[in-house]
Design a protein around this motif. Structure first.
Motif, PDB file in Angstrom:
ATOM      1  N   ALA A   1      31.844  44.917  38.573  1.00  0.00           N
ATOM      2  CA  ALA A   1      31.414  43.654  39.177  1.00  0.00           C
ATOM      3  C   ALA A   1      29.909  43.616  39.378  1.00  0.00           C
ATOM      4  CB  ALA A   1      32.110  43.475  40.526  1.00  0.00           C
ATOM      5  N   ARG A   2      29.380  42.388  39.281  1.00  0.00           N
ATOM      6  CA  ARG A   2      27.950  42.170  39.564  1.00  0.00           C
ATOM      7  C   ARG A   2      27.810  40.822  40.263  1.00  0.00           C
ATOM      8  NH1 ARG A   2      24.797  42.238  34.249  1.00  0.00           N
ATOM      9  NH2 ARG A   2      25.741  40.183  34.057  1.00  0.00           N
ATOM     10  N   GLY A   3      27.067  40.819  41.342  1.00  0.00           N
ATOM     11  CA  GLY A   3      26.871  39.567  42.073  1.00  0.00           C
ATOM     12  C   GLY A   3      26.002  38.593  41.284  1.00  0.00           C
ATOM     13  N   ARG A   4      26.192  37.296  41.533  1.00  0.00           N
ATOM     14  CA  ARG A   4      25.371  36.257  40.892  1.00  0.00           C
ATOM     15  C   ARG A   4      24.789  35.366  41.979  1.00  0.00           C
ATOM     16  NH1 ARG A   4      26.628  34.944  35.303  1.00  0.00           N
ATOM     17  NH2 ARG A   4      25.448  33.058  35.760  1.00  0.00           N
ATOM     18  N   THR A   5      23.612  34.845  41.721  1.00  0.00           N
ATOM     19  CA  THR A   5      22.951  34.012  42.745  1.00  0.00           C
ATOM     20  C   THR A   5      23.165  32.522  42.487  1.00  0.00           C
ATOM     21  OG1 THR A   5      20.948  34.175  41.442  1.00  0.00           O
ATOM     22  CG2 THR A   5      21.147  35.695  43.315  1.00  0.00           C
TER      23      THR A   5
ATOM     24  N   ASP B   1      35.348  30.666  33.469  1.00  0.00           N
ATOM     25  CA  ASP B   1      34.076  30.340  34.131  1.00  0.00           C
ATOM     26  C   ASP B   1      34.341  29.327  35.247  1.00  0.00           C
ATOM     27  OD1 ASP B   1      31.381  30.045  34.639  1.00  0.00           O
ATOM     28  OD2 ASP B   1      30.851  30.040  32.495  1.00  0.00           O
ATOM     29  N   LEU B   2      34.119  29.723  36.480  1.00  0.00           N
ATOM     30  CA  LEU B   2      34.419  28.859  37.628  1.00  0.00           C
ATOM     31  C   LEU B   2      33.170  28.705  38.497  1.00  0.00           C
ATOM     32  CD1 LEU B   2      37.783  30.642  38.586  1.00  0.00           C
ATOM     33  CD2 LEU B   2      37.583  28.429  37.427  1.00  0.00           C
ATOM     34  N   VAL B   3      33.235  27.783  39.438  1.00  0.00           N
ATOM     35  CA  VAL B   3      32.137  27.597  40.390  1.00  0.00           C
ATOM     36  C   VAL B   3      32.707  27.842  41.782  1.00  0.00           C
ATOM     37  CG1 VAL B   3      30.495  25.927  41.345  1.00  0.00           C
ATOM     38  CG2 VAL B   3      31.032  25.903  38.894  1.00  0.00           C
TER      39      VAL B   3
ATOM     40  N   VAL C   1      29.500  34.278  50.855  1.00  0.00           N
ATOM     41  CA  VAL C   1      29.685  34.908  49.542  1.00  0.00           C
ATOM     42  C   VAL C   1      29.272  33.936  48.450  1.00  0.00           C
ATOM     43  CG1 VAL C   1      31.494  36.532  50.219  1.00  0.00           C
ATOM     44  CG2 VAL C   1      32.141  34.217  49.514  1.00  0.00           C
ATOM     45  N   GLY C   2      28.718  34.495  47.385  1.00  0.00           N
ATOM     46  CA  GLY C   2      28.329  33.696  46.224  1.00  0.00           C
ATOM     47  C   GLY C   2      29.183  34.055  45.026  1.00  0.00           C
TER      48      GLY C   2
ATOM     49  N   GLY D   1      31.491  45.103  49.159  1.00  0.00           N
ATOM     50  CA  GLY D   1      30.320  45.889  48.783  1.00  0.00           C
ATOM     51  C   GLY D   1      29.170  45.020  48.299  1.00  0.00           C
ATOM     52  N   LEU D   2      29.462  44.091  47.378  1.00  0.00           N
ATOM     53  CA  LEU D   2      28.397  43.274  46.769  1.00  0.00           C
ATOM     54  C   LEU D   2      27.674  42.432  47.817  1.00  0.00           C
ATOM     55  CD1 LEU D   2      30.218  41.834  43.587  1.00  0.00           C
ATOM     56  CD2 LEU D   2      28.479  43.635  43.641  1.00  0.00           C
TER      57      LEU D   2
END
Ligand code: GLA
Length: 399
Positions: free
Chosen positions: A65-69, A86-88, A118-119, A151-152
């Motif tokens: 996993a990797r967080g996105r801004t 792909d969701l929002v 959370v993002g 964690g993220l």
């Protein structure tokens, strides 16, 4: 076995991180794991505020996993159809996402609903938890996301808090009215122990040492390959029946009915509800007895408790099926110490406790009985109490 399982997760983590790089470009922020589970005893008790005693399986869902801004949530599974969903995050709402992605998306929705900041994220899953076998592959998916997001986004949530978020995702987003056992097992189990869960107060859970191997025992998990589907309404109907019975008895939940009070309660209840109540009350007693035996270091004494639990699920709760009953009969006939269906029922898997060295004889008898009855061959795994959800990369202890 546990050491092997963890080593296995460790070695799989490299491949999962490589797949993430190919799919999304760049490295993941981390890799997390969450296991499937089998429940030793305490079935259909969790939504009655009662007790259960699950163990985590060595089979896990790994999540790179990797967080996105930018608020996007991209999901991919090695077991999926190859597409990236792909969701929002801001657009997540019950009913808008279907299929397997509802479970991970539901966790992000549940975190936001609970007020956590959370993002988005890029998430790649790779799971060894068999699906449709009653081994909580969906809870493993949910709990992997819950621990990864913890964690993220540095949420600092406790295990039971993460389990509640995962359960909320399943209830409120995926639309399945499950209790909290599967998620508690996936998050809070530890290696070489069973989790003594009080579903009324999940925070009070206890680890009960369960040294199968040291006591010369093995636990087989036999998947009947009859697909169970908790979404088909039968589970919800049973749950509603229990709630109606508790209301008729003037109790907050069936957990509040003791074994001493049971005979009188059974006389007062309509005939369709009495067997449900008898199962729940006697099953809670079986959990307490199983915990006592394990604490005495006598895991073999679980055998008759498991078998009695199966009879109760078959005759009173009526969630077994011919295939699960056949596994139990064939296994006991071949000398197993005890056996019962595990999980929600209507198919799925059976756990079988055997003395070490009897695995092949018992497994062979079950397979032969299935062939004679014209059923598809069952799948047989060996279980050992493994660790709950955790970060694998960066390795624990590193920042
Ligand atoms: C399913 C549910 C659990 C529990 C079991 C039955 O696994 O998800 O919450 O109710 O059935 O014990």
């Amino acid at each position: 076995m546990n050491r092997t399982a963890q080593w296995d997760d460790d070695s799989r983590a490299e491949g999962v991180a490589d797949d993430f790089r190919r799919l999304f470009g760049g490295a993941p922020d981390g890799v997390w794991a969450a296991p499937g589970r089998v429940n030793l005893i305490g079935e259909h008790t969790d939504y009655n505020d009662g007790f259960a005693l699950p163990i985590a399986l060595p089979q896990t869902t790994l999540l790179a996993a990797r967080g996105r801004t930018d608020g996007r949530l991209r999901l991919h599974s090695a077991q999926g159809d190859g597409r990236i969903t792909d969701l929002v995050v801001a657009g997540l709402a019950p009913g808008v996402v279907t299929g397997w992605t509802a479970y991970p998306a539901g966790v992000v929705w549940a975190l936001a609903e609970a007020g956590h900041a959370v993002g988005g994220a890029d998430l790649h899953f790779d799971s060894t938890v068999p699906t449709g076998a009653g081994l909580s592959s969906s809870a493993a998916l949910e709990c992997a996301v819950a621990v990864a997001y913890d964690g993220l986004y540095e949420l600092g949530l406790t295990g039971p808090e993460l389990a509640r978020i995962a359960q909320r995702a399943e209830n409120g987003f995926a639309g399945i009215p499950c209790g909290i056992m599967d998620q508690m097992a996936s998050v809070c189990c530890t290696a070489e122990a069973a989790l003594h869960l009080d579903a009324r107060t999940p925070e009070s859970h206890r680890q009960v040492p369960f040294d199968l191997r040291g006591q010369g025992l093995r636990l087989l998990v036999i998947d009947t390959r009859v697909t169970h589907d908790l979404g088909d309404g039968a589970y919800a109907a049973l749950r509603a029946g229990c709630e109606r019975a508790a209301a008729l008895l003037g109790l907050p939940a069936l957990r509040d009915l003791s074994a001493d009070e049971l005979p009188q309660a059974l006389r007062a209840l309509p005939p369709e509800l009495a067997p449900l109540v008898r199962h729940v009350v006697t099953e809670n007693v079986r959990v307490t007895e199983a915990v006592t035996r394990l604490r005495e270091g006598n895991a073999a004494a679980l055998g008759p408790i498991l078998t009695a639990g199966h009879a109760s699920l078959r005759d009173d709760y009526r969630v077994s099926c011919p295939e699960t009953d056949l596994v139990v009969t064939a296994a006991l006939g071949a000398g197993a110490l005890g056996a019962r269906m595990t999980g929600g029922g209507f198919g799925g898997s059976v756990i079988v406790l055997v003395e070490a060295g009897r695995e092949s004889a018992v497994g062979g008898s079950v397979t032969a009985a299935f062939a004679a009855a014209g059923h598809r061959p069952p799948r047989i795994l060996e279980a050992a109490p493994a660790a709950g959800a955790r970060r694998i990369r960066p390795a624990p202890g590193t920042p």
